[in-house]
Design a protein around this motif. Structure first.
Motif, PDB file in Angstrom:
ATOM      1  N   TYR A 225      29.113  37.543  37.180  1.00  0.00           N
ATOM      2  CA  TYR A 225      29.053  38.934  37.624  1.00  0.00           C
ATOM      3  C   TYR A 225      30.395  39.366  38.200  1.00  0.00           C
ATOM      4  O   TYR A 225      30.910  40.435  37.883  1.00  0.00           O
ATOM      5  N   GLY A 226      30.975  38.487  39.033  1.00  0.00           N
ATOM      6  CA  GLY A 226      32.275  38.793  39.637  1.00  0.00           C
ATOM      7  C   GLY A 226      33.351  38.976  38.587  1.00  0.00           C
ATOM      8  O   GLY A 226      34.138  39.921  38.642  1.00  0.00           O
ATOM      9  N   LEU A 227      33.372  38.070  37.598  1.00  0.00           N
ATOM     10  CA  LEU A 227      34.349  38.183  36.506  1.00  0.00           C
ATOM     11  C   LEU A 227      34.181  39.506  35.772  1.00  0.00           C
ATOM     12  O   LEU A 227      35.147  40.215  35.489  1.00  0.00           O
TER      13      LEU A 227
ATOM     14  N   THR B  41      32.305  37.281  45.107  1.00  0.00           N
ATOM     15  CA  THR B  41      31.116  36.711  44.474  1.00  0.00           C
ATOM     16  C   THR B  41      31.501  35.507  43.619  1.00  0.00           C
ATOM     17  O   THR B  41      30.757  34.529  43.556  1.00  0.00           O
ATOM     18  N   ILE B  42      32.685  35.557  42.984  1.00  0.00           N
ATOM     19  CA  ILE B  42      33.098  34.421  42.158  1.00  0.00           C
ATOM     20  C   ILE B  42      33.279  33.175  43.028  1.00  0.00           C
ATOM     21  O   ILE B  42      32.729  32.108  42.732  1.00  0.00           O
ATOM     22  N   LEU B  43      34.044  33.314  44.108  1.00  0.00           N
ATOM     23  CA  LEU B  43      34.325  32.154  44.959  1.00  0.00           C
ATOM     24  C   LEU B  43      33.036  31.591  45.547  1.00  0.00           C
ATOM     25  O   LEU B  43      32.815  30.378  45.575  1.00  0.00           O
TER      26      LEU B  43
ATOM     27  N   ILE C 143      36.699  46.910  45.135  1.00  0.00           N
ATOM     28  CA  ILE C 143      35.692  46.373  44.222  1.00  0.00           C
ATOM     29  C   ILE C 143      36.185  45.072  43.593  1.00  0.00           C
ATOM     30  O   ILE C 143      35.418  44.114  43.415  1.00  0.00           O
ATOM     31  N   VAL C 144      37.475  45.009  43.256  1.00  0.00           N
ATOM     32  CA  VAL C 144      38.016  43.756  42.712  1.00  0.00           C
ATOM     33  C   VAL C 144      37.873  42.632  43.741  1.00  0.00           C
ATOM     34  O   VAL C 144      37.492  41.512  43.409  1.00  0.00           O
TER      35      VAL C 144
ATOM     36  N   PRO D 268      25.465  32.468  38.244  1.00  0.00           N
ATOM     37  CA  PRO D 268      25.390  33.827  37.716  1.00  0.00           C
ATOM     38  C   PRO D 268      26.342  34.787  38.418  1.00  0.00           C
ATOM     39  O   PRO D 268      26.923  35.677  37.796  1.00  0.00           O
ATOM     40  N   TRP D 269      26.540  34.602  39.728  1.00  0.00           N
ATOM     41  CA  TRP D 269      27.362  35.567  40.456  1.00  0.00           C
ATOM     42  C   TRP D 269      28.832  35.412  40.120  1.00  0.00           C
ATOM     43  O   TRP D 269      29.606  36.349  40.267  1.00  0.00           O
ATOM     44  N   ALA D 270      29.228  34.209  39.683  1.00  0.00           N
ATOM     45  CA  ALA D 270      30.612  34.035  39.244  1.00  0.00           C
ATOM     46  C   ALA D 270      30.844  34.882  37.996  1.00  0.00           C
ATOM     47  O   ALA D 270      31.864  35.564  37.861  1.00  0.00           O
TER      48      ALA D 270
ATOM     49  N   LEU E 201      32.902  42.220  36.887  1.00  0.00           N
ATOM     50  CA  LEU E 201      33.317  43.306  37.760  1.00  0.00           C
ATOM     51  C   LEU E 201      34.826  43.475  37.722  1.00  0.00           C
ATOM     52  O   LEU E 201      35.355  44.584  37.581  1.00  0.00           O
ATOM     53  N   ILE E 202      35.553  42.351  37.833  1.00  0.00           N
ATOM     54  CA  ILE E 202      37.018  42.414  37.878  1.00  0.00           C
ATOM     55  C   ILE E 202      37.564  42.932  36.555  1.00  0.00           C
ATOM     56  O   ILE E 202      38.403  43.843  36.522  1.00  0.00           O
TER      57      ILE E 202
ATOM     58  N   SER F  47      29.953  31.857  44.424  1.00  0.00           N
ATOM     59  CA  SER F  47      29.111  31.245  43.408  1.00  0.00           C
ATOM     60  C   SER F  47      29.695  29.909  42.937  1.00  0.00           C
ATOM     61  O   SER F  47      28.971  28.932  42.730  1.00  0.00           O
ATOM     62  N   LEU F  48      31.033  29.875  42.786  1.00  0.00           N
ATOM     63  CA  LEU F  48      31.689  28.631  42.360  1.00  0.00           C
ATOM     64  C   LEU F  48      31.469  27.516  43.382  1.00  0.00           C
ATOM     65  O   LEU F  48      31.147  26.384  43.021  1.00  0.00           O
TER      66      LEU F  48
ATOM     67  N   ILE G 150      35.565  42.447  45.979  1.00  0.00           N
ATOM     68  CA  ILE G 150      34.147  42.072  46.017  1.00  0.00           C
ATOM     69  C   ILE G 150      33.826  41.150  44.841  1.00  0.00           C
ATOM     70  O   ILE G 150      33.090  40.173  44.976  1.00  0.00           O
ATOM     71  N   GLY G 151      34.425  41.448  43.677  1.00  0.00           N
ATOM     72  CA  GLY G 151      34.238  40.568  42.526  1.00  0.00           C
ATOM     73  C   GLY G 151      34.736  39.166  42.823  1.00  0.00           C
ATOM     74  O   GLY G 151      34.062  38.174  42.556  1.00  0.00           O
ATOM     75  N   LEU G 152      35.916  39.100  43.439  1.00  0.00           N
ATOM     76  CA  LEU G 152      36.519  37.817  43.812  1.00  0.00           C
ATOM     77  C   LEU G 152      35.596  37.061  44.768  1.00  0.00           C
ATOM     78  O   LEU G 152      35.387  35.845  44.640  1.00  0.00           O
TER      79      LEU G 152
END
Lengths: 293, 328
Positions: free
Chosen positions: B283-285, A103-105, A96-97, B279-281, B287-288, A107-108, A99-101
């Motif tokens: 969301y990702g943060l 979505t962050i990358l 899950i972490v 927004p997904w950034a 989540l982590i 989106s960035l 997956i979070g990473l």
């Protein structure tokens, strides 16, 4: 027959790309025992960095080398900062972490570089190589050559160097490795760095073919995952061969089986992989895991 | 009455009061929370309790949704009857998929199920005659029966809540009994479980079937609630969202499914409110950091808090916990 060979060749070309990303997946799996779902996005982000540098006027190979260094360091930093706090958590938590990473990358990249597609240069000449009636794209040949070189270097690294041995040991048996003085945490970080580096190579090889956008890797990662599984998650060479098999199968099925066409070719390629897995549950070249009771 | 039971009653009272307090849109969102929660409970039976990872539950969700939509649209079946039909069909489909999946473990199972969820949108588009292709099928929201003075949104909310209550009660009983112990034993040590005489193949396929049935019913409910089905809604990301939901909510926990349902429904919206650009950034943060703070999910953290509270309450006046090792 010419069409057949042509399809095989272009299948090998795309398969080489799947293979190189699959290789990165297998590497990180061997070095850390985790499948990194953020791998594709890490590769995508590195490719964007390379694009920025090339656009700023750096020569291709300088940008290439710089990107590899940044990707390697970036991979290590991500492991130390993001993954380390959940090192001892259940596997699904780590997934899950990741997956979070991811979505962050993603989106960035979309935020910084926008979602419009960008052309990415190829380091290889533009003219095709012709053997008989079969045409090879110079970029495809170059990309495969680079994949093979990376594979060779990794093989030598893991097989013949002390550091490579230490990394394999740390992944397979962390407790015993720690007892013989291997710094397990840093071995994991190194594994992430190397995988980010291999991913960056794959990204820079694939971007000239499909154009650069933040979702560059989503589709390819699926194939890479399939290739790695087909080859067996314990075998780096298997990952590359798996990639080639997936690329060629997908192309041939799309060309010759009429009712399937391009719409269902992904489905069919995956179905074939599943059938292979039914017969050999740990992949074509993988070792089956033996549990101690 | 035990504190847990008291809490449960309070939650039910609040849930029953909500439709008469909230706006229709909020109510719609909460209905979707319940729908998600049913799907998450299904996945949790397989992944949390039985230890089989699935990235393919969007496929069963889609199967349920399309079963319901096609039955209503093509054959004018009453919508209530489509729910058990969807559940039954998914039970069989899940059981059958579970048989070949027996040979696969961990990553390889993840790939097999992943392939399933990738294939579904393509297959749905291929059988255009039944599924309406990429256009999907449009349904109309059902009115409340027996002339009850409820808006369609209120009725759908209450109906979903009722289905949720029944399914959660069934799952709790299933998992607390002999079958549940067998399912968990297989997760914890398959070889030992087999040595104890548990038919691992049967129970693993069964877990797959039950899990798929829950997710299928949730899919059918989603078709009724949203009144629209289209192939691209049932993509791989839905499967990943389900996985996120069960881990955030808490693996192998029945209330965890509700927490997970709340998370996957509301957190993306909050992320959108915080930053329109990326927004997904956010969301990702989110989540982590959530995983850092609660590596065992919301239900897991609550359980730990509860245990701490309970042991403190049981301490004797001198402050030593009962059964502590301080004497040694």
């Amino acid at each position: 027959v010419d069409i057949f060979f042509q399809q095989v060749v272009s299948g090998i070309a795309t398969g080489g790309i799947y293979g190189s990303l699959a290789l990165a997946l297998v590497m990180i799996y061997q070095a850390t025992d985790v499948v990194n779902y953020a791998q594709g996005e890490m590769a995508m982000f590195s490719t964007y960095l390379a694009w920025s540098m090339i656009n700023a006027g750096l020569p291709y190979w300088v940008a290439f080398a710089a990107t590899l260094v940044i990707a390697f360091v970036g991979g290590i930093v991500i492991e130390r900062v993001v993954i380390r706090p959940v090192e001892n958590a259940p596997v699904l938590t780590i997934v899950i972490v990741c997956i979070g990473l991811l979505t962050i990358l993603n989106s960035l990249a979309g935020w910084i570089y926008t979602y419009t597609q960008k052309p990415f240069p190829s380091p290889f000449p533009n003219r095709p190589i012709r053997i008989g009636n079969v045409i090879f794209g110079a970029h495809d040949v170059g990309a495969i050559a680079i994949t093979l070189i990376v594979l060779g270097l990794l093989y030598v690294f893991f097989r013949y160097t002390t550091l490579g041995l230490a990394m394999r040991a740390a992944a397979q048996n962390p407790a015993s490795s720690r007892l013989v003085g291997i710094r397990v945490g840093w071995m994991l970080a190194l594994g992430w760095g190397l995988a980010a580096l291999v991913g960056a190579v794959a990204g820079m090889m694939v971007a000239p073919v499909v154009f650069l956008d933040p979702n560059l890797m989503a589709g390819i990662l699926i194939y890479a995952f399939a290739s790695a599984t087909l080859g067996g998650f314990t075998s780096p060479g298997g990952a590359v061969i798996g990639g080639l098999i997936v690329g060629v199968t997908e192309n041939l099925v799309g060309t010759y089986v009429r009712f399937i066409g391009t719409e269902l070719k992904l489905t069919v390629a995956l179905a074939i992989i599943l059938i292979v897995l039914m017969v050999k549950p740990s992949g074509l070249f993988g070792r089956s895991v033996v549990h101690r009771v | 009455m035990s504190p847990q039971r008291l809490g449960l009653v309070a939650v039910i009272v609040v849930a029953l009061a909500l439709p008469f307090v909230l706006s229709n849109f909020r109510l719609f969102q909460f209905t979707l929370v319940f729908v998600n929660a049913i799907a998450l409970l299904g996945l949790n039976i397989l992944t949390g309790y039985n230890g089989q990872i699935s990235l393919g539950h969007s496929a069963f969700y889609a199967l349920g949704a399309y079963t319901s939509a096609i039955m209503i649209d093509k054959w004018s079946v009453p919508y209530m009857l489509t729910l058990p039909a969807a559940g039954l069909l998914c039970l069989v489909a899940g059981f059958l998929f579970g048989i070949p999946a027996l040979r696969l473990e961990g990553l390889y199972l993840a790939l097999a199920t992943f392939a399933l969820s990738l294939a579904v949108p393509q297959i749905l588009k291929y059988f255009e005659h039944w599924t309406g292709g990429s256009q999907g099928i449009v349904l109309s929201k059902p009115d409340a029966p027996f002339g009850l003075p409820l808006t369609p949104d209120q009725w759908l909310y209450l109906m979903t809540l009722a289905v949720l209550a029944v399914l959660f009660w069934l799952a709790a009983n299933l998992l607390a009994g002999r079958t549940g112990r067998a399912i968990v034993a297989i997760r914890d040590n398959p070889i030992a479980a087999q040595a104890m005489g548990i038919d691992t193949a049967l129970y693993k396929s069964l877990a797959f079937g039950v899990s798929a049935a829950y997710t299928g019913v949730a899919g059918a409910l989603s078709a009724l609630v949203i009144a629209f089905v289209a192939p691209d809604a049932f993509n791989v990301f839905l499967s990943i969202t389900f996985l996120v939901g069960i881990v955030v909510g808490g693996l192998a926990s029945i209330p965890g499914a509700i927490f997970g349902g709340l998370f996957i429904q509301f957190v993306p919206n909050w992320a959108q409110d915080i930053s329109k650009a990326a927004p997904w950034a956010i969301y990702g943060l989110f989540l982590i950091f959530f995983m850092y703070a609660m590596p065992l999910g919301i239900a897991g953290s609550l359980r730990i808090l509860w245990i701490r509270y309970a042991t403190r309450a049981r301490r004797d006046p001198t402050g030593t916990p009962v059964g502590s090792l301080s004497k040694q």
